[in-house]
Design a protein around this motif. Structure first.
Motif, mmCIF file in Angstrom:
data_model
loop_
_atom_site.group_PDB
_atom_site.id
_atom_site.type_symbol
_atom_site.label_atom_id
_atom_site.label_comp_id
_atom_site.label_asym_id
_atom_site.label_seq_id
_atom_site.Cartn_x
_atom_site.Cartn_y
_atom_site.Cartn_z
ATOM 1 N N THR A 1 0.802 -0.749 -0.248
ATOM 2 C CA THR A 1 -0.140 0.198 -0.089
ATOM 3 C C THR A 1 0.429 0.973 0.376
ATOM 4 O O THR A 1 0.434 2.563 -0.197
ATOM 5 C CB THR A 1 -1.330 0.158 1.063
ATOM 6 N N ARG A 2 1.977 1.185 -0.079
ATOM 7 C CA ARG A 2 2.613 2.417 0.075
ATOM 8 C C ARG A 2 2.322 3.228 -1.170
ATOM 9 O O ARG A 2 2.383 4.905 -0.862
ATOM 10 C CB ARG A 2 4.299 1.679 -0.155
ATOM 11 N N PRO A 3 2.199 2.911 -2.292
ATOM 12 C CA PRO A 3 1.928 4.059 -3.639
ATOM 13 C C PRO A 3 0.608 5.232 -2.933
ATOM 14 O O PRO A 3 0.527 6.260 -3.230
ATOM 15 C CB PRO A 3 1.372 3.536 -4.476
ATOM 16 N N LEU A 4 0.027 4.860 -1.601
ATOM 17 C CA LEU A 4 -1.417 5.632 -1.394
ATOM 18 C C LEU A 4 -0.955 6.766 -0.949
ATOM 19 O O LEU A 4 -1.665 7.330 0.140
ATOM 20 C CB LEU A 4 -2.098 4.379 -0.485
ATOM 21 N N ARG A 5 0.542 6.734 0.031
ATOM 22 C CA ARG A 5 1.308 8.239 0.604
ATOM 23 C C ARG A 5 0.611 8.810 -0.279
ATOM 24 O O ARG A 5 0.933 10.337 -0.061
ATOM 25 C CB ARG A 5 2.129 7.337 1.107
#
Length: 446
Positions: free
Chosen positions: A18-22
């Motif tokens: 889920t890192r791209p959600l940052r």
């Protein structure tokens, strides 16, 4: 390490990244995409079911795919060329507005009780053109707002959310069109939900071209196709998907099979593939760690074909849905690898055209598959069309992968290390307060 700690570690290892959600711009795009996919699937189910309701012919349902193919090919290729020479945010917004207007047209013709198959097919053709341009622009946007090592995770999130919409949309549409013939309700809901995607497009940062791409036109399209033809890895990533969709996509057969076997319960069939894709996406943490993506892609598509063939032999609705769900899980893995190979292999000045070809293949393949399966079923039987297509897919993909050795040996990490993705500035623009230097360093947890 305690048992609970071991379980937690294993879960994090396999759970979706889920890192791209940052990244705020990506997060908004994801929400807009997911919402619009619910609406889009309402329309994608309502159109073929309405055509079958008016014509009682699977061949005419297959024509829905055919009429959308030519505008998809032309505007996908040309739209990709435009995306390399103009602001991608502007192009995405304009084309999305066009697709939204056509959905309103589908609603209007149904609400007015016109009941014309030719009119529906004409609207589908126009919508296909706008969809192709919007998709080419959207696909070229992702690598401009996320770091190269997060591209697989971003694609996985996009496909997972999209597939979640493809689960909810058909289930809702199935209730509307099966029990109430509520085609107008389906089209109206699609138009309403699409406004979230329009808002997300408005909030994107400006994405001007880097100035190195040639003027959009026939020559630039040919240049993009020549680039693909000279790269066996890219060529194969497109070819295997064409084979999978043309031969092993049974969706044009859903209305007839549902009417004959399950009293018109078409919703679960349209949702089944997406259900499997969502489950696969939620447990996809391992996808980005695979280096031999050519091998993984071949295995995934072979699994897709086998499961589709098996589902054609099943007569219980729950078993067909389960087998199609497993096929959908394999398709999710395949889609992530195909998109990631494309986005990390091509230079930014070429990426719009690559995405144009990608959307032609991804959306055009199933349309050809609709025609192929519908025509084959009319000449033989629904079961033969369904099962034989899946088996042909498995054989063709396995042979092609063994022949094209560069694709089989493709190493993803080596490709990313040699890529020229100029993302630092775009990430900084997408995240106010974040410097280009910080964007280059990245956003690893902790």
């Amino acid at each position: 390490m305690t048992a609970w700690s071991a379980i937690t570690t294993r879960f994090k290892h396999h759970a979706v990244d889920t890192r791209p959600l940052r990244i705020a711009s990506f997060r908004r795009q994801l929400v807009g995409q997911g919402t619009s996919f619910v609406g889009a699937m309402l329309t994608q189910v309502a159109v073929p079911v309405q055509v079958y309701d008016l014509s009682n012919s699977s061949l005419q349902v297959g024509l829905v795919g055919l009429v959308g193919l030519l505008p998809l090919v032309f505007f996908g290729l040309y739209g990709g060329a435009i995306a390399d020479v103009m602001d991608r945010r502007t192009l995405y917004l304009i084309s999305s507005l066009g697709a939204w207007a056509v959905t309103l047209g589908l609603f209007a013709q149904t609400a007015a009780g016109i009941g014309s198959v030719p009119l529906i097919l004409a609207l589908v053709a126009v919508q296909s053109a706008f969809f192709a341009i919007a998709s080419a622009a959207r696909g070229a946007i992702i690598p401009r707002i996320v770091e190269p090592d997060l591209v697989p995770a971003a694609n996985t999130l996009s496909f997972t959310v999209g597939n979640l919409g493809q689960v909810l949309g058909p289930l809702i549409a199935g209730v509307l069109v099966t029990r109430h013939h509520g085609f107008d309700y389906a089209y109206a809901a699609d138009a309403l939900l699409f406004t979230v995607a329009l808002y997300a497009a408005l909030r994107l940062p400006s994405m001007p071209p880097d100035g190195t791409a040639p003027r959009a036109g026939f020559r630039s399209v040919v240049q993009g196709l020549s680039f693909i033809a000279g790269e066996p890895v890219l060529l194969m990533s497109f070819a295997v998907d064409i084979v999978a969709m043309v031969f092993a996509m049974p969706r044009a057969l859903y209305p007839e099979v549902a009417a004959e076997r399950w009293h018109g319960q078409v919703g679960p069939l349209y949702a089944a593939i997406a259900i499997g894709a969502v489950v696969a996406g939620l447990s996809s943490g391992w996808i980005g760690r695979i280096r031999r993506q050519g091998v993984a892609l071949t295995i995934a598509i072979s699994g897709w074909g086998l499961c589709v063939a098996a589902s054609g032999l099943a007569h219980q609705l729950w078993l067909v849905v389960m087998l199609l769900a497993v096929a959908g899980a394999a398709d999710l893995v395949s889609a992530v690898y195909r998109q990631t190979i494309l986005q990390t292999y091509a230079p930014d000045a070429m990426r719009g055209r690559m995405q144009g070809v990608f959307i032609v293949v991804v959306a055009g393949g199933p349309r050809l598959g609709d025609l192929r399966s519908g025509a084959t079923a009319s000449a033989t039987s629904v079961t033969f069309s369904w099962v034989a297509g899946g088996l042909v897919c498995v054989i063709a993909v396995a042979v092609a992968a063994l022949v094209v050795r560069p694709f089989w040996r493709y190493d993803a990490q080596a490709a990313i290390a040699g890529s020229d993705l100029p993302i630092a500035l775009m990430v900084a623009e997408a995240e106010p307060g974040l410097s280009a230097e910080q964007a280059t360093i990245g956003r690893n947890p902790g």
